[in-house]
Design a protein around this motif. Structure first.
Motif, mmCIF file in Angstrom:
data_model
loop_
_atom_site.group_PDB
_atom_site.id
_atom_site.type_symbol
_atom_site.label_atom_id
_atom_site.label_comp_id
_atom_site.label_asym_id
_atom_site.label_seq_id
_atom_site.Cartn_x
_atom_site.Cartn_y
_atom_site.Cartn_z
ATOM 1 N N ILE A 116 0.831 -1.202 0.000
ATOM 2 C CA ILE A 116 0.000 0.000 0.000
ATOM 3 C C ILE A 116 0.868 1.254 0.000
ATOM 4 O O ILE A 116 0.623 2.205 -0.754
ATOM 5 N N LYS A 117 1.913 1.250 0.825
ATOM 6 C CA LYS A 117 2.803 2.410 0.910
ATOM 7 C C LYS A 117 3.469 2.687 -0.430
ATOM 8 O O LYS A 117 3.557 3.847 -0.858
ATOM 9 N N ASN A 118 3.923 1.635 -1.115
ATOM 10 C CA ASN A 118 4.581 1.816 -2.414
ATOM 11 C C ASN A 118 3.615 2.398 -3.453
ATOM 12 O O ASN A 118 3.999 3.247 -4.262
ATOM 13 N N LEU A 119 2.363 1.939 -3.433
ATOM 14 C CA LEU A 119 1.378 2.463 -4.373
ATOM 15 C C LEU A 119 1.065 3.929 -4.079
ATOM 16 O O LEU A 119 0.962 4.756 -4.994
ATOM 17 N N PHE A 120 0.931 4.276 -2.800
ATOM 18 C CA PHE A 120 0.679 5.666 -2.435
ATOM 19 C C PHE A 120 1.855 6.550 -2.847
ATOM 20 O O PHE A 120 1.666 7.658 -3.354
ATOM 21 N N ALA A 121 3.080 6.057 -2.612
ATOM 22 C CA ALA A 121 4.268 6.851 -2.940
ATOM 23 C C ALA A 121 4.422 7.034 -4.450
ATOM 24 O O ALA A 121 4.780 8.116 -4.926
ATOM 25 N N LYS A 122 4.146 5.982 -5.202
ATOM 26 C CA LYS A 122 4.266 6.060 -6.660
ATOM 27 C C LYS A 122 3.191 6.963 -7.246
ATOM 28 O O LYS A 122 3.457 7.787 -8.118
ATOM 29 N N GLY A 123 1.960 6.838 -6.779
ATOM 30 C CA GLY A 123 0.860 7.651 -7.270
ATOM 31 C C GLY A 123 0.657 7.520 -8.765
ATOM 32 O O GLY A 123 0.994 6.499 -9.376
ATOM 33 N N PHE A 124 0.132 8.574 -9.379
ATOM 34 C CA PHE A 124 -0.136 8.579 -10.811
ATOM 35 C C PHE A 124 -0.377 10.025 -11.252
ATOM 36 O O PHE A 124 -0.504 10.929 -10.422
ATOM 37 N N ILE A 125 -0.413 10.249 -12.557
ATOM 38 C CA ILE A 125 -0.676 11.579 -13.092
ATOM 39 C C ILE A 125 -2.177 11.748 -13.295
ATOM 40 O O ILE A 125 -2.836 10.890 -13.887
#
Length: 350
Positions: A116-125
């Motif tokens: 979850i943390k990695n997905l939040f950190a990566k995010g998206f445009i």
């Protein structure tokens, strides 16, 4: 003596930098998020209590959420909170009443915090403003037989981050807390399911249930099966493909545009439920194409025929004036027509 002072000073400086870095990292790991509920349109769920739990924050659910059946993967309402930045959650616990099954389910689970943390950190445009953003909602999906899915959601993007199994439990009216006693009243489930005045179901869903019965509870496992596929659009010569957004049966969704569209390749994805895109012709006129819905039995059967070992293109071929489109699934071995999808095409968009 001077040497010892110098060593102490150096250690102090190093420790200060380490402390600052740790504090900064801790701040960077905090995000703003809320929670909501999803349940199938045909399987309304009554919320008893639950929580999404982080080290510094708990987002709670109770009977005030009432009956939920917005559709599998669809987010419902949210409750506002005073906290603006929270840690990534590490636990989920939930208890609910499945009206159709006339049964309570409960469970407590650890979350994959690193994922979850990695997905939040990566995010998206964000396509609307071209700026980097990230997820802002957790969606707790409650399905028959005690199945639980947790998604994270942001503009145009939704990903599954957990799948869990609850167990049934017994809650009596005497045992229930005050605000939840209503769901233990005799005949409550029958009234909610059968009396049209309660509007538990939309008319078309009620008609479907009366005609076909409730969906097989196992369908929510089938929805999670993945195939290796990507979208592919065939346009008239000189045209430009702008974007492609789609929702899958497992509740996940993606929005491809710009670099993400150019770089998209076959990936493990669930079967698509609906999709849409924009394109420009050689004269820079813009058009939209939407597959408002695939026919469930057809699209699953076509994916099964091509198989999980094949790379599959979901191909949409559009004619010159955007008045017609042909849809197919294409692998290296064969191409299968999609004939029952509901397709909507726009006129020229000014």
């Amino acid at each position: 003596m001077e040497t010892n002072k110098l060593r102490i000073l150096i250690l102090f400086i190093i420790s200060s930098f380490s402390l600052i870095n740790c504090q900064n990292k801790k701040m960077e790991d905090k995000y703003s998020w809320l929670g909501t509920i999803s349940a199938p349109k045909e399987y309304p769920m009554e919320i008893y209590k639950g929580a999404i739990i982080a080290d510094d924050f708990t987002y709670g659910f109770d009977a005030i959420w009432g009956t939920q059946n917005t559709g599998w993967g669809n987010e419902g309402g949210t409750m506002s909170v005073e906290t603006s930045q929270m840690d990534i959650p590490s636990k989920l616990e939930f208890t609910w009443y499945s009206l159709v099954e006339n049964k309570f389910y409960t469970g407590k689970w650890d979350l994959d915090k690193e994922k979850i943390k990695n997905l939040f950190a990566k995010g998206f445009i964000d396509q609307d403003n071209g700026k980097k953003t990230t997820y802002s909602n957790f969606i707790v999906g409650l399905a028959p037989k005690g199945r639980v899915v947790l998604w994270i959601n942001g503009p145009g993007n939704q990903k599954e981050v957990g799948f869990f199994q609850a167990h049934d439990t017994l809650i009596t009216e005497e045992k229930a807390y005050g605000n939840a006693k209503y769901m233990l009243k005799e005949g409550f489930a029958d009234r909610m399911l059968k009396d049209p005045s309660y509007e538990t179901f939309k008319p078309e869903i009620r008609a479907k249930i009366e005609k076909e019965g409730y969906p097989d509870p196992g369908i929510y496992d089938l929805y999670r099966e993945k195939y290796t596929w990507k979208p592919s659009v065939v346009l008239p010569e000189g045209s430009e493909w702008i974007d492609f957004g789609f929702n899958n049966y497992n509740g996940e969704q993606e929005n491809l545009f710009g670099e993400s569209l150019k770089e998209d390749t076959c990936k493990k994805r669930a079967v698509p439920k609906f999709c849409g895109f924009y394109w420009r012709d050689k004269n820079k006129n813009r058009y939209g194409v939407w597959i408002d819905s695939f026919e469930e039995k057809e699209i699953f059967e076509l994916f099964r025929k091509l198989g999980k070992e094949e790379n599959i293109d979901l191909t949409i071929k559009v004619n010159a004036d955007n008045t017609g489109a042909v849809v197919s699934l294409k692998s290296g071995k064969e191409e299968l027509p999609v004939t029952k999808a509901k397709i909507r095409l726009s006129r020229k968009i000014e």
